[in-house]
Scaffold this motif. Structure first.
Motif, short mmCIF file in Angstrom:
data_model
loop_
_atom_site.label_atom_id
_atom_site.label_comp_id
_atom_site.label_asym_id
_atom_site.label_seq_id
_atom_site.Cartn_x
_atom_site.Cartn_y
_atom_site.Cartn_z
N ARG A 88 0.91 -1.26 -0.10
CA ARG A 88 0.06 -0.05 -0.11
C ARG A 88 0.87 1.27 0.03
O ARG A 88 1.91 1.20 -0.21
N ASP A 89 0.15 2.34 0.53
CA ASP A 89 1.10 3.54 0.45
C ASP A 89 2.12 3.62 1.44
O ASP A 89 2.18 2.70 2.40
N ALA A 90 2.73 4.72 1.55
CA ALA A 90 4.02 4.96 2.38
C ALA A 90 3.48 5.00 3.87
O ALA A 90 4.17 4.34 4.89
N ARG A 91 2.48 5.38 4.13
CA ARG A 91 2.32 5.78 5.66
C ARG A 91 1.71 4.27 6.17
O ARG A 91 1.89 3.97 7.37
N ARG A 92 0.81 3.50 5.55
CA ARG A 92 0.28 2.23 5.93
C ARG A 92 1.62 1.37 6.01
O ARG A 92 1.47 0.37 7.11
N GLY A 93 2.43 1.50 5.05
CA GLY A 93 3.67 0.57 5.09
C GLY A 93 4.59 0.79 6.19
O GLY A 93 5.20 -0.20 7.18
N ALA A 94 4.70 2.18 6.65
CA ALA A 94 5.40 2.75 7.94
C ALA A 94 4.71 2.08 9.05
O ALA A 94 5.28 1.88 10.05
N ARG A 95 3.42 2.30 9.02
CA ARG A 95 2.90 1.90 10.37
C ARG A 95 2.59 0.30 10.50
O ARG A 95 2.62 -0.02 11.64
N THR A 96 2.68 -0.25 9.45
CA THR A 96 2.80 -2.11 9.54
C THR A 96 4.26 -2.21 10.20
O THR A 96 4.38 -3.11 10.83
N ILE A 97 5.21 -1.60 9.56
CA ILE A 97 6.73 -2.06 10.12
C ILE A 97 6.81 -1.70 11.69
O ILE A 97 7.10 -2.14 12.39
N ALA A 98 6.09 -0.48 11.97
CA ALA A 98 6.42 0.08 13.27
C ALA A 98 5.43 -0.96 14.38
O ALA A 98 6.02 -1.34 15.21
N SER A 99 4.31 -1.68 13.78
CA SER A 99 3.47 -2.23 14.57
C SER A 99 4.05 -3.91 14.85
O SER A 99 4.09 -4.43 15.57
N GLU A 100 4.54 -4.24 13.30
CA GLU A 100 5.48 -5.63 13.71
C GLU A 100 6.75 -5.59 14.28
O GLU A 100 6.87 -6.57 15.10
N ILE A 101 7.70 -4.59 14.33
CA ILE A 101 8.73 -4.36 14.79
C ILE A 101 8.79 -3.86 16.02
O ILE A 101 9.35 -4.48 17.08
N GLY A 102 8.46 -2.79 16.27
CA GLY A 102 8.57 -1.79 17.43
C GLY A 102 7.58 -2.07 18.42
O GLY A 102 7.89 -2.45 19.48
N ILE A 103 6.28 -2.10 18.02
CA ILE A 103 5.40 -2.32 19.22
C ILE A 103 5.07 -3.56 19.84
O ILE A 103 4.97 -3.59 20.99
N SER A 104 5.34 -4.59 18.84
CA SER A 104 5.31 -5.96 19.41
C SER A 104 6.75 -6.24 20.06
O SER A 104 6.82 -7.63 20.48
N HIS A 105 7.63 -5.39 20.28
CA HIS A 105 9.01 -5.49 21.02
C HIS A 105 9.57 -6.67 20.07
O HIS A 105 10.29 -7.42 20.79
N TYR A 106 9.57 -6.65 18.91
CA TYR A 106 10.36 -7.95 18.34
C TYR A 106 11.81 -7.64 18.00
O TYR A 106 12.36 -8.20 18.79
N ARG A 107 12.13 -6.37 17.32
CA ARG A 107 13.57 -5.87 17.30
C ARG A 107 13.42 -4.42 17.41
O ARG A 107 13.50 -3.82 16.42
N ARG A 108 13.01 -3.73 18.34
CA ARG A 108 12.93 -2.16 18.48
C ARG A 108 13.99 -1.40 17.86
O ARG A 108 14.02 -0.45 17.47
N ASP A 109 15.13 -1.94 18.10
CA ASP A 109 16.61 -1.28 17.67
C ASP A 109 16.52 -1.26 16.31
O ASP A 109 17.11 -0.58 15.72
N LEU A 110 16.00 -2.08 15.64
CA LEU A 110 16.06 -2.16 14.02
C LEU A 110 14.94 -1.39 13.34
O LEU A 110 14.82 -1.20 12.37
N GLN A 111 14.03 -0.65 14.36
CA GLN A 111 12.81 0.05 13.65
C GLN A 111 13.09 1.19 12.68
O GLN A 111 12.75 1.17 11.62
N ALA A 112 13.96 1.92 13.17
CA ALA A 112 14.34 2.97 12.29
C ALA A 112 15.13 2.67 11.17
O ALA A 112 14.89 3.21 10.11
N ALA A 113 16.19 1.69 11.08
CA ALA A 113 16.61 1.13 9.83
C ALA A 113 15.45 0.62 8.89
O ALA A 113 15.94 0.82 7.59
N ALA A 114 14.50 0.00 9.55
CA ALA A 114 13.68 -0.58 8.56
C ALA A 114 12.87 0.26 7.88
O ALA A 114 12.37 0.22 6.71
N LEU A 115 12.29 1.41 8.72
CA LEU A 115 11.60 2.55 8.13
C LEU A 115 12.52 3.35 6.99
O LEU A 115 11.96 3.79 5.99
#
Length: 144
Positions: A88-115
């Motif tokens: 989808r668009d950039a905002r939804r993709g960023a929200r998906t990345i933030a929820s999958e990586i950061g909010i779920s405590h999967y790898r918070r340290d890699l969230q900025a690099a993934a975005l």
């Protein structure tokens, strides 16, 4: 029962002798599939980390891939990777990345690099607009 080696031991073995290494201008990069920044560092390595994150570009967008650390799937590497499409668009993709990586405590340290990688991939998928040719003005008109 044999246990898996620690990530630190694996990194000590792989850091200077991996087949993915690329050395250019005194800097060492890597072509690992689950490495977000392509830097040869333990933090970003997808080979040795128990929880690795990667974003792979596709024709319509990208795919967020995450390595799931389950004891029952040690010998099934294909089923231990979870894929989430980012089409989808950039905002939804960023929200998906933030929820999958950061909010779920999967790898918070890699969230900025993934975005950052997601924004670069999304920018590269946009079609390039052709620049219109300007009509000649001034002296160029007289010479022609």
């Amino acid at each position: 029962m044999a246990t898996a080696a620690s990530p630190d031991l694996l990194w000590a073995l792989v850091c200077n002798s991996s087949s993915f290494l690329v050395k250019r201008n005194g800097v060492t990069f890597t072509k690992e599939p689950m490495n977000l920044t392509q830097k040869n560092q333990f933090k970003y390595s997808g080979l040795v980390a128990r929880r690795a994150v990667g974003i792979v570009p596709t024709e319509k967008g990208a795919v967020l891939k995450m390595k799931l650390p389950k004891a029952s799937q040690k010998r099934m590497p294909k089923s231990s990777v979870r894929s989430v499409p980012l089409t989808r668009d950039a905002r939804r993709g960023a929200r998906t990345i933030a929820s999958e990586i950061g909010i779920s405590h999967y790898r918070r340290d890699l969230q900025a690099a993934a975005l950052a990688r997601w924004s670069k991939i999304k920018k590269s998928l946009k079609p390039v607009k052709p620049t219109p040719t300007r009509p000649p003005k001034g002296r160029r008109v007289r010479k022609a």
